[in-house]
Design a protein around this motif. Sequence first.
Motif, short mmCIF file in Angstrom:
data_model
loop_
_atom_site.label_atom_id
_atom_site.label_comp_id
_atom_site.label_asym_id
_atom_site.label_seq_id
_atom_site.Cartn_x
_atom_site.Cartn_y
_atom_site.Cartn_z
N MET A 1 0.69 -1.47 -0.10
CA MET A 1 0.03 -0.05 0.13
C MET A 1 0.74 1.23 -0.67
N THR A 2 0.82 2.05 -0.67
CA THR A 2 1.42 4.13 -1.09
C THR A 2 0.91 4.44 0.07
N GLY A 3 -0.70 4.09 0.93
CA GLY A 3 -0.67 5.39 2.12
C GLY A 3 -1.42 6.01 1.72
N TYR A 4 -1.96 5.82 -0.09
CA TYR A 4 -3.15 7.16 -1.01
C TYR A 4 -4.06 6.52 -0.81
N VAL A 5 -5.42 7.19 -1.01
CA VAL A 5 -6.37 6.68 -1.08
C VAL A 5 -6.26 5.86 -2.81
N ILE A 6 -6.68 7.33 -3.02
CA ILE A 6 -6.45 7.96 -4.87
C ILE A 6 -4.97 7.79 -5.80
N GLU A 7 -4.63 7.75 -6.18
CA GLU A 7 -3.40 7.81 -7.33
C GLU A 7 -3.40 7.70 -8.48
N THR A 8 -2.81 8.70 -9.47
CA THR A 8 -2.28 9.15 -11.15
C THR A 8 -1.38 8.69 -10.97
N ARG A 9 -0.41 7.74 -12.26
CA ARG A 9 0.49 8.28 -12.35
C ARG A 9 0.29 8.32 -13.76
N ASN A 10 1.45 9.22 -14.25
CA ASN A 10 1.53 9.75 -15.15
C ASN A 10 0.13 10.00 -16.81
N LEU A 11 -1.04 10.02 -16.18
CA LEU A 11 -1.63 9.93 -16.46
C LEU A 11 -1.85 11.13 -18.03
N THR A 12 -2.31 10.97 -19.21
CA THR A 12 -3.00 11.33 -20.19
C THR A 12 -4.06 11.36 -21.01
N ALA A 20 -5.71 17.15 -22.81
CA ALA A 20 -6.72 17.83 -22.34
C ALA A 20 -5.85 18.24 -21.20
N VAL A 21 -5.36 16.45 -20.77
CA VAL A 21 -5.03 16.22 -19.16
C VAL A 21 -2.76 15.71 -19.47
N ASP A 22 -1.89 15.75 -18.60
CA ASP A 22 -0.53 16.02 -19.86
C ASP A 22 0.19 14.96 -18.36
N ASP A 23 0.13 13.94 -18.78
CA ASP A 23 0.84 13.33 -17.91
C ASP A 23 1.03 13.87 -16.41
N VAL A 24 -0.42 14.00 -15.69
CA VAL A 24 -0.57 14.08 -14.30
C VAL A 24 -0.33 12.99 -13.53
N SER A 25 0.38 13.27 -12.35
CA SER A 25 0.45 12.73 -10.61
C SER A 25 -0.46 12.84 -9.87
N LEU A 26 -0.68 12.56 -9.77
CA LEU A 26 -1.48 12.91 -8.67
C LEU A 26 -1.90 11.55 -7.39
N GLN A 27 -2.06 12.30 -5.49
CA GLN A 27 -1.41 11.27 -4.98
C GLN A 27 -3.06 12.28 -3.67
N ARG A 222 -3.31 24.06 -18.28
CA ARG A 222 -2.98 23.61 -19.79
C ARG A 222 -2.47 21.96 -19.34
N GLY A 223 -3.70 21.42 -18.16
CA GLY A 223 -3.74 19.55 -18.25
C GLY A 223 -2.20 19.15 -17.67
N ALA A 224 -1.40 20.42 -17.31
CA ALA A 224 -0.49 19.94 -16.40
C ALA A 224 -0.60 20.14 -14.67
N VAL A 225 -0.16 20.06 -14.19
CA VAL A 225 0.41 19.98 -12.33
C VAL A 225 1.08 21.81 -12.68
N LEU A 226 0.41 22.32 -12.26
CA LEU A 226 1.03 23.76 -11.97
C LEU A 226 1.49 23.48 -10.72
N ALA A 227 1.15 24.05 -9.83
CA ALA A 227 1.39 23.56 -7.99
C ALA A 227 1.12 22.77 -7.53
N GLU A 228 1.52 22.40 -6.00
CA GLU A 228 0.34 21.37 -5.52
C GLU A 228 0.43 22.32 -4.07
N GLY A 229 0.12 22.06 -2.83
CA GLY A 229 0.16 21.92 -1.40
C GLY A 229 -0.94 22.68 -0.43
N THR A 230 -0.55 23.58 0.52
CA THR A 230 -1.71 24.44 1.33
C THR A 230 -2.23 24.88 0.42
N TYR A 231 -3.31 25.67 0.64
CA TYR A 231 -4.53 27.33 0.39
C TYR A 231 -2.81 28.19 0.38
#
Length: 251
Positions: A1-12, A20-27, A222-231
Amino acid sequence: MTGYVIETRNLTKSFKGFTAVDDVSLQVAEGTIHALIGPNGAGKSTMFNLITKFLQPSSGTILLNGENITKRKPAEIARMGAVRSFQISSVFPHLTLLENIRVALQRKMHNSYHFWKSEKGLDVLNDEARSILATVGLDDAERNLATELPYGRKRLLELATTLALEPQVMLLDEPMAGMGTGDVQRVADIIRRVAEGRTVLMVEHNLSVVADLSDTITVLQRGAVLAEGTYDEVSRNPEVISAYMGAAHHD
């Protein structure tokens, strides 16, 4: 288990040459409220539709609790505990609020649609249904038809039907869309309450709601992750201010 409930890896996801979605890895970490934001055309809706399996990715992988769900159907991931709320036609307009919740409770029981039984046979579900309606503040309207509800309260009924399925993961698609200020605050308070012990991923345009509710925010452009973190972190990011906050202030 990764500790993540939802995870995407290089999703396009590409549509006829447009990515529309360009190589997005989300945890998305367990027990958190994670918001997906970005300017119009950033790929938020496409990303959400990929995760909830209403679209198939062009490439990449989607995991739910570490299990590969890339090829699964929406109903399958709902049975696995990830339920998408606030979809069009997610309530029955000509049933009462109590009946709507009972239908959702039957669904949770798996293959237990007892439409041929008398209504009294479903009365065993009434107490649980009433408790769920009370959770979202609709216990005063259990005998009303869903079609009679004003827009904001209809969205609360949709949230209640989602809760009836006892989801581990709630996927909220623009829960505040089209709501007045009073309804926005009411729904935000209820989402915070029902999120306890659950994981929530939401797409939302209302930045004050995102700031108030979210543990983690992923900003798409533009379909890619620009930033991530708290508000606080993403709202201070110069690229985010330029791409999203600036656009929001000029709308």
